[in-house]
Scaffold this active site. Structure first.
Site, PDB file in Angstrom:
ATOM      1  N   ARG A  12      50.811  66.407 -29.386  1.00  0.00           N
ATOM      2  CA  ARG A  12      50.375  66.351 -27.913  1.00  0.00           C
ATOM      3  C   ARG A  12      50.688  67.693 -27.328  1.00  0.00           C
ATOM      4  O   ARG A  12      51.498  68.451 -27.783  1.00  0.00           O
ATOM      5  CB  ARG A  12      51.212  65.188 -27.105  1.00  0.00           C
ATOM      6  CG  ARG A  12      50.627  63.910 -27.238  1.00  0.00           C
ATOM      7  CD  ARG A  12      51.402  62.927 -26.003  1.00  0.00           C
ATOM      8  NE  ARG A  12      52.419  62.571 -26.195  1.00  0.00           N
ATOM      9  CZ  ARG A  12      53.387  62.854 -25.137  1.00  0.00           C
ATOM     10  NH1 ARG A  12      52.662  63.037 -23.863  1.00  0.00           N
ATOM     11  NH2 ARG A  12      54.562  62.482 -25.086  1.00  0.00           N
ATOM     12  N   ILE A  14      51.270  71.037 -25.935  1.00  0.00           N
ATOM     13  CA  ILE A  14      51.593  72.406 -26.399  1.00  0.00           C
ATOM     14  C   ILE A  14      51.931  72.462 -27.816  1.00  0.00           C
ATOM     15  O   ILE A  14      51.012  73.204 -28.515  1.00  0.00           O
ATOM     16  CB  ILE A  14      52.955  73.122 -25.708  1.00  0.00           C
ATOM     17  CG1 ILE A  14      52.803  73.350 -24.138  1.00  0.00           C
ATOM     18  CG2 ILE A  14      53.189  74.456 -26.570  1.00  0.00           C
ATOM     19  CD1 ILE A  14      53.924  73.935 -23.539  1.00  0.00           C
ATOM     20  N   GLY A  84      60.331  68.163 -27.027  1.00  0.00           N
ATOM     21  CA  GLY A  84      61.047  68.203 -25.718  1.00  0.00           C
ATOM     22  C   GLY A  84      60.812  66.998 -24.605  1.00  0.00           C
ATOM     23  O   GLY A  84      59.616  66.692 -24.699  1.00  0.00           O
ATOM     24  N   THR A  86      61.917  65.658 -20.550  1.00  0.00           N
ATOM     25  CA  THR A  86      62.669  65.874 -19.207  1.00  0.00           C
ATOM     26  C   THR A  86      62.947  64.267 -18.690  1.00  0.00           C
ATOM     27  O   THR A  86      62.411  63.561 -19.017  1.00  0.00           O
ATOM     28  CB  THR A  86      61.531  66.395 -18.162  1.00  0.00           C
ATOM     29  OG1 THR A  86      60.401  65.672 -18.149  1.00  0.00           O
ATOM     30  CG2 THR A  86      61.131  67.720 -18.238  1.00  0.00           C
ATOM     31  N   GLN A 144      67.266  69.857 -12.378  1.00  0.00           N
ATOM     32  CA  GLN A 144      66.947  69.866 -13.804  1.00  0.00           C
ATOM     33  C   GLN A 144      68.402  70.764 -14.656  1.00  0.00           C
ATOM     34  O   GLN A 144      67.996  71.352 -15.642  1.00  0.00           O
ATOM     35  CB  GLN A 144      65.641  70.767 -14.471  1.00  0.00           C
ATOM     36  CG  GLN A 144      64.384  70.154 -14.036  1.00  0.00           C
ATOM     37  CD  GLN A 144      63.254  70.819 -14.864  1.00  0.00           C
ATOM     38  OE1 GLN A 144      63.257  72.071 -14.916  1.00  0.00           O
ATOM     39  NE2 GLN A 144      62.298  70.149 -15.281  1.00  0.00           N
ATOM     40  N   TYR A 147      67.992  69.785 -18.229  1.00  0.00           N
ATOM     41  CA  TYR A 147      66.754  70.531 -19.075  1.00  0.00           C
ATOM     42  C   TYR A 147      67.208  72.004 -19.017  1.00  0.00           C
ATOM     43  O   TYR A 147      67.040  72.452 -20.143  1.00  0.00           O
ATOM     44  CB  TYR A 147      65.455  70.137 -18.353  1.00  0.00           C
ATOM     45  CG  TYR A 147      64.226  70.842 -18.852  1.00  0.00           C
ATOM     46  CD1 TYR A 147      63.601  70.217 -19.927  1.00  0.00           C
ATOM     47  CD2 TYR A 147      63.823  72.005 -18.558  1.00  0.00           C
ATOM     48  CE1 TYR A 147      62.364  70.508 -20.451  1.00  0.00           C
ATOM     49  CE2 TYR A 147      62.489  72.532 -19.048  1.00  0.00           C
ATOM     50  CZ  TYR A 147      61.826  71.907 -20.050  1.00  0.00           C
ATOM     51  OH  TYR A 147      60.663  72.334 -20.460  1.00  0.00           O
ATOM     52  N   TYR A 179      54.901  77.385 -16.541  1.00  0.00           N
ATOM     53  CA  TYR A 179      54.183  75.936 -16.344  1.00  0.00           C
ATOM     54  C   TYR A 179      52.877  75.866 -17.015  1.00  0.00           C
ATOM     55  O   TYR A 179      51.916  76.660 -16.736  1.00  0.00           O
ATOM     56  CB  TYR A 179      54.153  75.745 -14.707  1.00  0.00           C
ATOM     57  CG  TYR A 179      55.475  75.423 -14.314  1.00  0.00           C
ATOM     58  CD1 TYR A 179      55.880  74.256 -14.217  1.00  0.00           C
ATOM     59  CD2 TYR A 179      56.256  76.338 -13.794  1.00  0.00           C
ATOM     60  CE1 TYR A 179      57.145  73.828 -13.657  1.00  0.00           C
ATOM     61  CE2 TYR A 179      57.584  76.185 -13.340  1.00  0.00           C
ATOM     62  CZ  TYR A 179      57.876  74.724 -13.133  1.00  0.00           C
ATOM     63  OH  TYR A 179      59.243  74.705 -12.614  1.00  0.00           O
ATOM     64  N   ILE A 180      52.864  75.060 -17.964  1.00  0.00           N
ATOM     65  CA  ILE A 180      51.534  74.827 -18.686  1.00  0.00           C
ATOM     66  C   ILE A 180      50.933  73.612 -18.515  1.00  0.00           C
ATOM     67  O   ILE A 180      51.771  72.469 -18.208  1.00  0.00           O
ATOM     68  CB  ILE A 180      52.065  74.895 -20.352  1.00  0.00           C
ATOM     69  CG1 ILE A 180      52.811  76.073 -20.563  1.00  0.00           C
ATOM     70  CG2 ILE A 180      50.755  74.903 -21.167  1.00  0.00           C
ATOM     71  CD1 ILE A 180      52.132  77.470 -20.277  1.00  0.00           C
TER      72      ILE A 180
HETATM   73  P1  NDP Z   1      54.482  66.575 -23.887  1.00  0.00           P
HETATM   74  O1  NDP Z   1      55.393  65.640 -23.173  1.00  0.00           O
HETATM   75  O2  NDP Z   1      53.113  66.741 -23.582  1.00  0.00           O
HETATM   76  O3  NDP Z   1      54.826  66.417 -25.424  1.00  0.00           O
HETATM   77  C1  NDP Z   1      55.969  66.316 -25.717  1.00  0.00           C
HETATM   78  C2  NDP Z   1      55.869  66.141 -27.356  1.00  0.00           C
HETATM   79  O4  NDP Z   1      57.338  65.885 -27.894  1.00  0.00           O
HETATM   80  C3  NDP Z   1      55.226  65.017 -27.921  1.00  0.00           C
HETATM   81  O5  NDP Z   1      54.520  65.254 -29.026  1.00  0.00           O
HETATM   82  C4  NDP Z   1      56.291  63.920 -28.122  1.00  0.00           C
HETATM   83  O6  NDP Z   1      55.917  62.811 -29.168  1.00  0.00           O
HETATM   84  C5  NDP Z   1      57.463  64.769 -28.543  1.00  0.00           C
HETATM   85  N1  NDP Z   1      58.689  64.391 -28.750  1.00  0.00           N
HETATM   86  C6  NDP Z   1      59.491  64.032 -27.485  1.00  0.00           C
HETATM   87  N2  NDP Z   1      60.684  63.503 -28.109  1.00  0.00           N
HETATM   88  C7  NDP Z   1      60.765  63.613 -29.107  1.00  0.00           C
HETATM   89  C8  NDP Z   1      61.687  63.304 -30.240  1.00  0.00           C
HETATM   90  N3  NDP Z   1      62.748  62.729 -29.826  1.00  0.00           N
HETATM   91  N4  NDP Z   1      61.397  63.518 -31.543  1.00  0.00           N
HETATM   92  C9  NDP Z   1      59.979  63.959 -31.808  1.00  0.00           C
HETATM   93  N5  NDP Z   1      59.360  64.323 -30.945  1.00  0.00           N
HETATM   94  C10 NDP Z   1      59.322  64.089 -29.669  1.00  0.00           C
HETATM   95  O7  NDP Z   1      55.183  68.137 -23.650  1.00  0.00           O
HETATM   96  P2  NDP Z   1      54.785  69.600 -23.443  1.00  0.00           P
HETATM   97  O8  NDP Z   1      53.736  69.764 -24.423  1.00  0.00           O
HETATM   98  O9  NDP Z   1      54.282  69.939 -22.178  1.00  0.00           O
HETATM   99  O10 NDP Z   1      56.014  70.406 -23.910  1.00  0.00           O
HETATM  100  C11 NDP Z   1      56.400  70.774 -25.306  1.00  0.00           C
HETATM  101  C12 NDP Z   1      57.439  71.762 -25.187  1.00  0.00           C
HETATM  102  O11 NDP Z   1      57.397  72.914 -24.341  1.00  0.00           O
HETATM  103  C13 NDP Z   1      58.758  71.024 -24.545  1.00  0.00           C
HETATM  104  O12 NDP Z   1      59.989  71.427 -25.307  1.00  0.00           O
HETATM  105  C14 NDP Z   1      58.742  71.589 -23.320  1.00  0.00           C
HETATM  106  O13 NDP Z   1      60.177  71.607 -22.891  1.00  0.00           O
HETATM  107  C15 NDP Z   1      58.412  72.936 -23.473  1.00  0.00           C
HETATM  108  N6  NDP Z   1      57.722  73.383 -22.342  1.00  0.00           N
HETATM  109  C16 NDP Z   1      56.942  73.096 -21.512  1.00  0.00           C
HETATM  110  C17 NDP Z   1      56.194  73.607 -20.238  1.00  0.00           C
HETATM  111  C18 NDP Z   1      55.147  72.902 -19.358  1.00  0.00           C
HETATM  112  O14 NDP Z   1      54.915  73.451 -18.567  1.00  0.00           O
HETATM  113  N7  NDP Z   1      54.397  71.926 -20.142  1.00  0.00           N
HETATM  114  C19 NDP Z   1      56.972  74.881 -19.910  1.00  0.00           C
HETATM  115  C20 NDP Z   1      58.131  75.152 -20.548  1.00  0.00           C
HETATM  116  C21 NDP Z   1      58.574  74.620 -21.771  1.00  0.00           C
HETATM  117  P3  NDP Z   1      55.190  61.490 -28.460  1.00  0.00           P
HETATM  118  O15 NDP Z   1      53.718  61.992 -28.436  1.00  0.00           O
HETATM  119  O16 NDP Z   1      55.633  60.574 -29.842  1.00  0.00           O
HETATM  120  O17 NDP Z   1      55.866  61.089 -27.150  1.00  0.00           O
END
Ligand code: NDP
Length: 240
Positions: A12, A14, A84, A86, A144, A147, A179-180
């Site tokens: 999902r 990024i 990741g 939050t 946060q 985080y 922010y993405i």
């Molecule tokens: P999403 O919430 O869209 O997706 C998170 C993904 O991480 C999902 O595939 C989820 O799996 C998986 N996940 C969560 N917890 C676990 C776990 N314990 N074990 C394995 N997989 C896990 O997040 P984003 O795509 O927005 O973010 C991706 C990364 O980028 C994160 O580390 C985030 O902190 C970082 N980031 C994002 C920003 C943003 O603006 N979006 C900005 C800066 C950093 P499942 O689908 O099964 O829930």
């Protein structure tokens, strides 16, 4: 033979863009997820990328999964620590559980994945590790502390592990996204998001593909002189 890349949280947001981009570039990709089976199944069907369900915060589960990936796809030479979560709240409201969950997943997950693949990377004298940090780990963010601490930790972790891998053909770098436009940011209230976008010089949220582009650059075979770096991809919001 094509190199095998594991992308945590790779089904999902990024991570999805990273998995797809790496596959298009010829890598063999294993995309991890933890809970959202429906999204993972759709992703696997659409992309043909193998998905692996495990919790990155659980070292034993990570070790079992990496063994399985090795047996099914081949030795793991690239790891993108992207998973990741939050659990936002001001210090007044944040629980110890909310702190632990975020630290265990975002930072502990990074340790667990690296721990599981490190010996093999040393033995093969090759490895590419990319850790996804955050602008909020660089600059802090109201509500946060968990985080920001975890993401800031990722940046320190990256520089320390880079030193251990440097003479062994293993690079360790971080990307700090701004922010993405993903589900994570969709959870931010609209009025707050409007203020955030107003502070981004490029004038919009980033796209997941714009982070994936950076990952592709850092994992390349000829990126061996880039290690211990943080690539900020944030629309000019926070400049170092
Ligand atoms: P999403 O919430 O869209 O997706 C998170 C993904 O991480 C999902 O595939 C989820 O799996 C998986 N996940 C969560 N917890 C676990 C776990 N314990 N074990 C394995 N997989 C896990 O997040 P984003 O795509 O927005 O973010 C991706 C990364 O980028 C994160 O580390 C985030 O902190 C970082 N980031 C994002 C920003 C943003 O603006 N979006 C900005 C800066 C950093 P499942 O689908 O099964 O829930």
């Amino acid at each position: 033979m094509a190199r095998v890349a594991v992308v945590t949280g790779g089904t999902r947001g990024i991570g999805e863009a990273i998995s797809s981009r790496l596959k298009s570039a010829g890598y063999v990709v294993a995309a991890n997820y933890c809970g959202n089976d429906a999204r993972a199944a759709q992703f696997a069907e659409r992309t043909g990328i193998a998905v692996y369900k495990f919790d990155v915060a659980d070292l034993a589960a990570v070790q079992r999964a990496t063994e399985k990936i090795k047996a099914e796809l081949g030795p793991i030479e690239i790891v993108v620590n992207n998973a990741g979560i939050t659990r936002d709240g001001t210090m007044k409201k944040m629980s110890r559980e909310g702190w632990d969950e975020v630290l265990d997943t975002n930072l502990g997950g990074c340790f667990n994945m690296c721990k599981a693949v490190w010996d093999d990377m040393l033995a093969r004298s090759f490895g590419r590790i990319v850790n996804i940090g955050s602008i909020n780990g660089q600059a802090g963010q109201y509500g946060q502390v968990n985080y920001a601490a975890a993401k800031s930790g990722i940046h320190g972790f990256t520089k320390a592990l880079a030193q251990e891998g440097a003479a062994k053909g293993i690079t360790v770098n971080a990307i700090a996204p701004g922010y993405i436009d993903t589900d994570m940011v969709a959870a931010v209230p609209a009025n707050v998001l409007e203020k955030i976008v107003a502070r981004i010089p490029v004038g919009r949220l980033g796209k997941a593909e714009e982070i994936a582009r950076g990952v592709l650059f850092l994992v390349a075979d000829d990126a061996g002189f880039i290690t211990g770096s943080t690539l900020s991809i944030n629309g000019g919001q926070h400049m170092y």
